[in-house]
Design a protein around this motif. Structure first.
Motif, mmCIF file in Angstrom:
data_model
loop_
_atom_site.group_PDB
_atom_site.id
_atom_site.type_symbol
_atom_site.label_atom_id
_atom_site.label_comp_id
_atom_site.label_asym_id
_atom_site.label_seq_id
_atom_site.Cartn_x
_atom_site.Cartn_y
_atom_site.Cartn_z
ATOM 1 N N LEU A 366 14.966 12.005 16.699
ATOM 2 C CA LEU A 366 15.088 13.231 17.486
ATOM 3 C C LEU A 366 16.516 13.491 17.961
ATOM 4 N N ASP A 367 17.394 12.502 17.823
ATOM 5 C CA ASP A 367 18.787 12.671 18.292
ATOM 6 C C ASP A 367 19.548 13.726 17.498
ATOM 7 N N ILE A 368 19.084 14.018 16.267
ATOM 8 C CA ILE A 368 19.815 14.998 15.453
ATOM 9 C C ILE A 368 19.517 16.429 15.899
ATOM 10 N N PHE A 369 18.495 16.575 16.749
ATOM 11 C CA PHE A 369 18.133 17.903 17.231
ATOM 12 C C PHE A 369 18.731 18.122 18.621
ATOM 13 N N ASN A 370 19.415 19.242 18.767
ATOM 14 C CA ASN A 370 20.059 19.552 20.051
ATOM 15 C C ASN A 370 19.232 20.505 20.899
ATOM 16 N N GLU A 371 18.114 20.979 20.390
ATOM 17 C CA GLU A 371 17.305 21.952 21.124
ATOM 18 C C GLU A 371 16.741 21.314 22.392
ATOM 19 N N VAL A 400 9.182 17.927 12.854
ATOM 20 C CA VAL A 400 9.873 18.705 13.903
ATOM 21 C C VAL A 400 10.488 19.962 13.298
ATOM 22 N N LYS A 401 11.122 19.842 12.116
ATOM 23 C CA LYS A 401 11.693 21.025 11.455
ATOM 24 C C LYS A 401 10.609 22.052 11.162
ATOM 25 N N ASN A 402 9.465 21.577 10.690
ATOM 26 C CA ASN A 402 8.351 22.475 10.411
ATOM 27 C C ASN A 402 7.915 23.214 11.671
ATOM 28 N N SER A 403 7.869 22.483 12.817
ATOM 29 C CA SER A 403 7.467 23.106 14.081
ATOM 30 C C SER A 403 8.492 24.137 14.540
ATOM 31 N N ILE A 404 9.784 23.810 14.390
ATOM 32 C CA ILE A 404 10.834 24.752 14.798
ATOM 33 C C ILE A 404 10.734 26.052 14.007
ATOM 34 N N GLN A 405 10.515 25.914 12.676
ATOM 35 C CA GLN A 405 10.451 27.099 11.827
ATOM 36 C C GLN A 405 9.163 27.904 12.040
#
Length: 494
Positions: A366-371, A400-405
């Motif tokens: 999760l560290d690669i996500f800044n949201e 997580v990418k799927n959820s963001i999109q």
């Protein structure tokens, strides 16, 4: 409990034991009935023999030289005054003599019957004597004879009545012989027979139990072998044929049918696998071609535009060349990303299981996500499992990418990631408040190339499912239209 709930082996075993028990009961009942009939026949025959002997004895006295009295009914008491006791003692039976009107003439009062003989016969008995005619097998003549049966003090008595005839075959008197049916010796014989029969049946029962156990085991052994083979039959693997020796014709037919089915199943599996592979490659080729065509079109347009507008003397020529080059490089990078994505999807995850802290690895992913709307929760600081570190990171980042999109721009995004344990397994949930999955798309979520987004190749969730199932885990989701979706990954703890 219903019989059908028992196994075939148990039913065979119980059926054989029941047959032995039923046979023993029937034979015992027949034996008792036979002894009863034999007892009745014995007493009937014995009374007839005694009666015949007494008749003969009485006639000898009547017609003997010692008799000085005239042979007539009135003289009967005088003729047999002393002899009747001797005759009764010789034949061990009481003898009563009545006149033709039913009046008592003389009685021996034998010890077998303690009561005093009746002074006069009943009218019913007199009518029965006169109206009952039977055939005498010894003299081959018909005779008047009546046998009265009655029970006194729990004992059964027979009392026979016949005429004593003179030399002219005219009735002289009525002979009455009371007879007590004593079954002591027959009863003892029956008890001895039933005792011996009981021991014989016990031996037969024990033998039947042993034979029934062995026979039921022998019969069901082949069926169990077939059942075990059928239970292990799988379409995705090579199945072994059944090899059973010394079986009945029915079992052999069943085994042959199963082995034929295995051959057909194996051929069908090969054809199905070939068909699925060909279909998969066709779909993959279509997807690759589609994804490659997307960047090729802008590249072609860029080159054509460059040819049409190229002017070496243009003072902005270097700037335009840079713009064209950047556009081409961007599309080439897109094509490279497409090739890498398909390569990663086609490559099965290496099962390099290592003991790791799932909580720590998920945090690292999760560290690669800044949201700031991504929230992480864990039941404890340390949850140990065996998984490949890089593959676990790939699973989390793809979800997580799927959820963001999935979250539209018009909505305030919120994504919650949870890690915990339940029933000896580790679970990771990724929940969002996106648009959700429509009913018609629920069965397509994990299919390769399926996507509802305008960009992307639809390989993310298919890749996640591939990785999770490799490590004996499962992935599922719950969704609600316009309210969000929760994906849940579970896999074994260490």
């Amino acid at each position: 409990m219903k019989l059908k709930k028992f196994s075939l082996r148990t039913r065979i075993f119980l059926a054989m034991i029941l047959l032995v028990l039923l046979a023993s009961v029937l034979i015992s009942a027949v034996a008792i009935y036979q002894y009863s009939e034999q007892s009745q026949d014995y007493h009937k025959g014995r009374l007839e023999r005694k009666e015949g002997s007494i008749q003969t004895h009485l006639k000898r006295v009547l017609n003997g030289r010692q008799n000085t009295w005239e042979v007539k009914t009135a003289n009967i008491p005088y003729i047999f005054k002393e002899e009747i006791y001797n005759i009764a003692d010789i034949h061990k039976l009481q003898i009563n003599l009545y006149d033709l009107e039913g009046g008592l003439l003389i009685s021996s009062k034998a010890g077998l019957q303690t009561e005093v003989a009746e002074k006069c016969l009943d009218a019913e008995i007199m009518n029965a004597i006169n109206n009952t005619v039977e055939f005498n097998s010894e003299s081959e003549l018909t005779r008047h004879r009546y046998v009265d049966k009655h029970r006194e003090n729990g004992e059964l008595f027979q009392s026979s009545y016949t005429f004593i005839l003179d030399q002219k075959s005219k009735p002289l008197a009525i002979l009455n012989i009371p007879y007590l049916e004593k079954d002591d010796f027959l009863q003892k014989e029956l008890e001895e027979f039933l005792t011996r029969l009981g021991f014989a049946f016990m031996f037969v029962l024990v033998t039947a139990i042993v034979i029934a156990f062995w026979l039921s085991k022998y019969i069901t052994k082949s069926l169990k072998t077939i059942s075990d083979k059928i239970n292990t039959t799988r379409l995705e693997k090579r199945n072994q044929k059944i090899d059973v020796d010394d079986t009945s014709e029915e079992i052999s037919t069943l085994v042959s049918s199963y082995n034929s089915m295995i051959d057909e199943l194996e051929e069908s599996a090969i054809q199905l696998a070939r068909s699925e592979r060909e279909q998969a490659w066709r779909e993959m080729a279509k997807q690759v071609a589609h994804e490659i065509k997307n960047p090729l079109t802008p590249m072609r347009l860029t080159v054509q535009n460059f040819q049409r507008k190229f002017n070496p003397e243009d003072e902005n020529i270097h700037k335009k060349v840079d713009e064209y080059s950047k556009t081409l490089i961007q599309q080439i990078d897109t094509m490279s990303a497409i090739a890498s994505a398909f390569s990663n999807f086609a490559k099965m995850p290496a099962q390099q299981s290592e003991t790791l802290n799932v909580v720590k690895i998920v945090k690292l992913a999760l560290d690669i996500f800044n949201e700031d709307y991504i929230v992480f929760q864990a039941e404890s600081e340390e949850i140990i499992a065996k998984f490949d570190r890089s593959q676990l990171i790939r699973v989390v980042t793809n979800l997580v990418k799927n959820s963001i999109q999935a979250i539209p721009e018009s909505q305030t995004p919120k994504i919650e990631i949870k890690v915990g344990t339940e029933a000896g397994k580790v679970f990771i949930t990724v929940a969002d408040n996106g648009v959700g999955v429509s009913e018609e798309n629920k069965n397509k979520v994990f299919e390769p190339k399926f996507t509802t987004k305008t960009s992307g190749m639809g390989l993310g969730l298919a890749m996640v499912k591939n990785i999770v199932e490799t490590y004996k885990g499962t992935i599922s989701f719950d969704t609600e239209k316009d309210k969000g979706t929760t994906f849940k990954v579970t896999f074994p703890k260490a």
